[in-house]
Write a protein that holds these residues in place. Structure first.
Motif, PDB file in Angstrom:
ATOM      1  N   PRO A  27      27.507  -0.919 -18.374  1.00 60.10           N
ATOM      2  CA  PRO A  27      26.072  -1.180 -18.236  1.00 60.10           C
ATOM      3  C   PRO A  27      25.332   0.094 -17.835  1.00 60.10           C
ATOM      4  O   PRO A  27      25.880   0.957 -17.148  1.00 60.10           O
ATOM      5  CB  PRO A  27      26.002  -2.225 -17.112  1.00 60.10           C
ATOM      6  CG  PRO A  27      27.386  -2.762 -16.982  1.00 60.10           C
ATOM      7  CD  PRO A  27      28.307  -1.666 -17.394  1.00 60.10           C
ATOM      8  N   ILE A  40      21.763   1.077 -26.875  1.00 59.35           N
ATOM      9  CA  ILE A  40      21.014  -0.159 -26.654  1.00 59.35           C
ATOM     10  C   ILE A  40      21.598  -1.248 -27.541  1.00 59.35           C
ATOM     11  O   ILE A  40      21.948  -1.006 -28.699  1.00 59.35           O
ATOM     12  CB  ILE A  40      19.517   0.015 -26.985  1.00 59.35           C
ATOM     13  CG1 ILE A  40      18.870   1.075 -26.097  1.00 59.35           C
ATOM     14  CG2 ILE A  40      18.769  -1.309 -26.832  1.00 59.35           C
ATOM     15  CD1 ILE A  40      17.422   1.359 -26.443  1.00 59.35           C
ATOM     16  N   PHE A  78      20.463  -4.991 -29.049  1.00 64.16           N
ATOM     17  CA  PHE A  78      19.366  -5.943 -29.137  1.00 64.16           C
ATOM     18  C   PHE A  78      19.606  -6.908 -30.280  1.00 64.16           C
ATOM     19  O   PHE A  78      20.550  -6.772 -31.051  1.00 64.16           O
ATOM     20  CB  PHE A  78      18.005  -5.240 -29.259  1.00 64.16           C
ATOM     21  CG  PHE A  78      17.792  -4.479 -30.539  1.00 64.16           C
ATOM     22  CD1 PHE A  78      17.210  -5.085 -31.636  1.00 64.16           C
ATOM     23  CD2 PHE A  78      18.144  -3.143 -30.636  1.00 64.16           C
ATOM     24  CE1 PHE A  78      16.991  -4.383 -32.808  1.00 64.16           C
ATOM     25  CE2 PHE A  78      17.930  -2.430 -31.801  1.00 64.16           C
ATOM     26  CZ  PHE A  78      17.351  -3.058 -32.892  1.00 64.16           C
ATOM     27  N   GLU A  79      18.748  -7.905 -30.390  1.00 67.51           N
ATOM     28  CA  GLU A  79      18.912  -8.945 -31.397  1.00 67.51           C
ATOM     29  C   GLU A  79      18.062  -8.650 -32.622  1.00 67.51           C
ATOM     30  O   GLU A  79      17.072  -7.929 -32.559  1.00 67.51           O
ATOM     31  CB  GLU A  79      18.508 -10.311 -30.826  1.00 67.51           C
ATOM     32  CG  GLU A  79      19.494 -10.863 -29.819  1.00 67.51           C
ATOM     33  CD  GLU A  79      19.086 -12.229 -29.309  1.00 67.51           C
ATOM     34  OE1 GLU A  79      17.943 -12.643 -29.576  1.00 67.51           O
ATOM     35  OE2 GLU A  79      19.909 -12.877 -28.641  1.00 67.51           O
ATOM     36  N   ASN A 117      15.845  -9.249 -26.395  1.00 71.59           N
ATOM     37  CA  ASN A 117      17.113  -9.400 -25.680  1.00 71.59           C
ATOM     38  C   ASN A 117      17.840  -8.061 -25.581  1.00 71.59           C
ATOM     39  O   ASN A 117      19.025  -7.951 -25.885  1.00 71.59           O
ATOM     40  CB  ASN A 117      18.000 -10.443 -26.361  1.00 71.59           C
ATOM     41  CG  ASN A 117      19.142 -10.903 -25.466  1.00 71.59           C
ATOM     42  OD1 ASN A 117      19.146 -10.639 -24.257  1.00 71.59           O
ATOM     43  ND2 ASN A 117      20.114 -11.583 -26.052  1.00 71.59           N
ATOM     44  N   LYS A 118      17.097  -7.026 -25.153  1.00 70.87           N
ATOM     45  CA  LYS A 118      17.685  -5.691 -25.067  1.00 70.87           C
ATOM     46  C   LYS A 118      18.625  -5.580 -23.873  1.00 70.87           C
ATOM     47  O   LYS A 118      18.384  -6.140 -22.817  1.00 70.87           O
ATOM     48  CB  LYS A 118      16.584  -4.637 -24.943  1.00 70.87           C
ATOM     49  CG  LYS A 118      15.748  -4.468 -26.194  1.00 70.87           C
ATOM     50  CD  LYS A 118      14.748  -3.337 -26.032  1.00 70.87           C
ATOM     51  CE  LYS A 118      13.923  -3.157 -27.292  1.00 70.87           C
ATOM     52  NZ  LYS A 118      12.932  -2.058 -27.157  1.00 70.87           N
ATOM     53  N   LYS A 119      19.690  -4.838 -24.088  1.00 69.29           N
ATOM     54  CA  LYS A 119      20.647  -4.553 -23.020  1.00 69.29           C
ATOM     55  C   LYS A 119      20.984  -3.075 -23.071  1.00 69.29           C
ATOM     56  O   LYS A 119      21.424  -2.568 -24.107  1.00 69.29           O
ATOM     57  CB  LYS A 119      21.919  -5.388 -23.194  1.00 69.29           C
ATOM     58  CG  LYS A 119      22.930  -5.228 -22.056  1.00 69.29           C
ATOM     59  CD  LYS A 119      24.149  -6.094 -22.315  1.00 69.29           C
ATOM     60  CE  LYS A 119      25.113  -6.057 -21.135  1.00 69.29           C
ATOM     61  NZ  LYS A 119      24.558  -6.715 -19.944  1.00 69.29           N
ATOM     62  N   LEU A 120      20.750  -2.376 -21.967  1.00 74.02           N
ATOM     63  CA  LEU A 120      21.062  -0.951 -21.898  1.00 74.02           C
ATOM     64  C   LEU A 120      22.540  -0.762 -21.571  1.00 74.02           C
ATOM     65  O   LEU A 120      23.047  -1.341 -20.609  1.00 74.02           O
ATOM     66  CB  LEU A 120      20.209  -0.271 -20.824  1.00 74.02           C
ATOM     67  CG  LEU A 120      18.694  -0.331 -21.002  1.00 74.02           C
ATOM     68  CD1 LEU A 120      17.996   0.324 -19.811  1.00 74.02           C
ATOM     69  CD2 LEU A 120      18.270   0.346 -22.294  1.00 74.02           C
ATOM     70  N   ILE A 121      23.211   0.044 -22.381  1.00 71.84           N
ATOM     71  CA  ILE A 121      24.626   0.337 -22.154  1.00 71.84           C
ATOM     72  C   ILE A 121      24.870   1.817 -22.433  1.00 71.84           C
ATOM     73  O   ILE A 121      24.000   2.518 -22.966  1.00 71.84           O
ATOM     74  CB  ILE A 121      25.553  -0.506 -23.058  1.00 71.84           C
ATOM     75  CG1 ILE A 121      25.239  -0.246 -24.541  1.00 71.84           C
ATOM     76  CG2 ILE A 121      25.455  -1.984 -22.728  1.00 71.84           C
ATOM     77  CD1 ILE A 121      26.220  -0.875 -25.509  1.00 71.84           C
ATOM     78  N   VAL A 174      31.814  -4.666 -22.736  1.00 68.97           N
ATOM     79  CA  VAL A 174      31.091  -4.079 -21.605  1.00 68.97           C
ATOM     80  C   VAL A 174      31.917  -4.278 -20.340  1.00 68.97           C
ATOM     81  O   VAL A 174      32.245  -5.410 -19.968  1.00 68.97           O
ATOM     82  CB  VAL A 174      29.699  -4.719 -21.442  1.00 68.97           C
ATOM     83  CG1 VAL A 174      28.928  -4.031 -20.312  1.00 68.97           C
ATOM     84  CG2 VAL A 174      28.914  -4.637 -22.752  1.00 68.97           C
ATOM     85  N   GLU A 186      31.423  -8.547 -20.357  1.00 71.94           N
ATOM     86  CA  GLU A 186      30.885  -9.229 -21.534  1.00 71.94           C
ATOM     87  C   GLU A 186      31.507  -8.640 -22.791  1.00 71.94           C
ATOM     88  O   GLU A 186      31.801  -7.447 -22.858  1.00 71.94           O
ATOM     89  CB  GLU A 186      29.359  -9.043 -21.573  1.00 71.94           C
ATOM     90  CG  GLU A 186      28.633  -9.905 -22.577  1.00 71.94           C
ATOM     91  CD  GLU A 186      27.119  -9.758 -22.483  1.00 71.94           C
ATOM     92  OE1 GLU A 186      26.411 -10.499 -23.183  1.00 71.94           O
ATOM     93  OE2 GLU A 186      26.649  -8.891 -21.711  1.00 71.94           O
ATOM     94  N   ARG A 222      23.115  -7.198 -31.978  1.00 67.36           N
ATOM     95  CA  ARG A 222      23.992  -8.333 -31.702  1.00 67.36           C
ATOM     96  C   ARG A 222      24.244  -9.078 -33.015  1.00 67.36           C
ATOM     97  O   ARG A 222      23.336  -9.250 -33.821  1.00 67.36           O
ATOM     98  CB  ARG A 222      23.345  -9.274 -30.684  1.00 67.36           C
ATOM     99  CG  ARG A 222      23.137  -8.638 -29.305  1.00 67.36           C
ATOM    100  CD  ARG A 222      22.365  -9.576 -28.392  1.00 67.36           C
ATOM    101  NE  ARG A 222      22.054  -8.955 -27.118  1.00 67.36           N
ATOM    102  CZ  ARG A 222      22.814  -9.046 -26.038  1.00 67.36           C
ATOM    103  NH1 ARG A 222      23.936  -9.755 -26.084  1.00 67.36           N
ATOM    104  NH2 ARG A 222      22.466  -8.447 -24.913  1.00 67.36           N
TER     105      ARG A 222
END
Length: 224
Positions: A25, A46, A48-49, A58-62, A90, A99, A124
């Motif tokens: 993350p 990043i 996202f969907e 639904n963004k997720k920073l990784i 993740v 995840e 995603r």
């Protein structure tokens, strides 16, 4: 890509289960954070969907491992990397799996001078998703192609073709059969043999390749 030019790539990544990309993350974004990530061997990314082919939320920073992404891009090539489903795993800093997300690389930003990987954006890819994918073309049958056997050459017009794909049916590449093409003949986007669930997003009349007459340099050699 003509098959005989790069068989090793196709052997390494055949149609099959998604490969794992390791990630951690990333709590914040910004130039300073990104620079720090790169210094410690990670690529800011990043997830996202995408809904019905349109970029969503639904963004997720990784952050992903620089060495792993570079190895994948170097072995596959950019277009093959961007058409391949991966499982993004993740993990916390101490290695606990937080995840697992099936995803498709959407954008790859490389340094103009060094080709170092600067950023990767992932989509995603749950079973319900529809994804826009530039699918690479692999040209087969060049060894028996009538036109090529007569001394003509393959004029490659498109190396990828864009489709809207259900996430469960994203092809890592499309085979293009040259085995029956003679001099002057061509293949169009509509001639490509793909799963019926894939929706072509370019004109069906767009040329993919054709068999051209002998190059001028070859004709000059024969005349001497």
């Amino acid at each position: 890509m003509v098959l005989s030019d790069n068989q090793d790539v196709l052997n390494m990544f055949p149609h099959g289960p998604a490969r794992i990309v390791l990630a951690i993350p990333r709590p914040k974004s910004g130039k300073n954070i990104a620079a720090k990530e790169r210094k410690v061997g990670r690529v800011p990314s990043i997830l996202f969907e995408q809904e019905n082919g349109q970029e969503g939320g639904n963004k997720k920073l990784i952050s992903v491992q620089t060495k792993q992404i570079k190895k994948l891009v170097d072995h596959l090539g950019r277009s093959f990397f961007l058409s391949r489903l991966f499982e993004v795993e993740v993990r916390s800093e101490d290695g606990v799996v937080l995840e697992k997300i099936r995803a498709l690389p959407r954008k790859l930003h490389l340094h103009a001078g060094t080709d170092a990987v600067l950023n990767v954006t992932f989509l995603r890819a749950p079973s319900s998703a529809l994804l826009k994918v530039d699918v690479p073309l692999v040209f087969r049958g060049d060894d028996v192609c009538p036109g090529l056997r007569k001394g003509s050459y393959l004029n490659t017009i498109k190396r990828t073709v864009k489709y809207l794909c259900p996430a469960d049916i994203v092809p890592p590449y499309i085979d293009v059969d040259l085995s029956e093409l003679d001099v002057g003949q061509k293949l169009l986007a509509r001639d490509l043999n793909v799963h019926p669930a894939l929706k072509l997003l370019v004109s069906p009349d767009q040329p993919v390749c054709n068999i051209m007459g002998a190059r001028a340099s070859d004709q000059q050699k024969k005349s001497k």
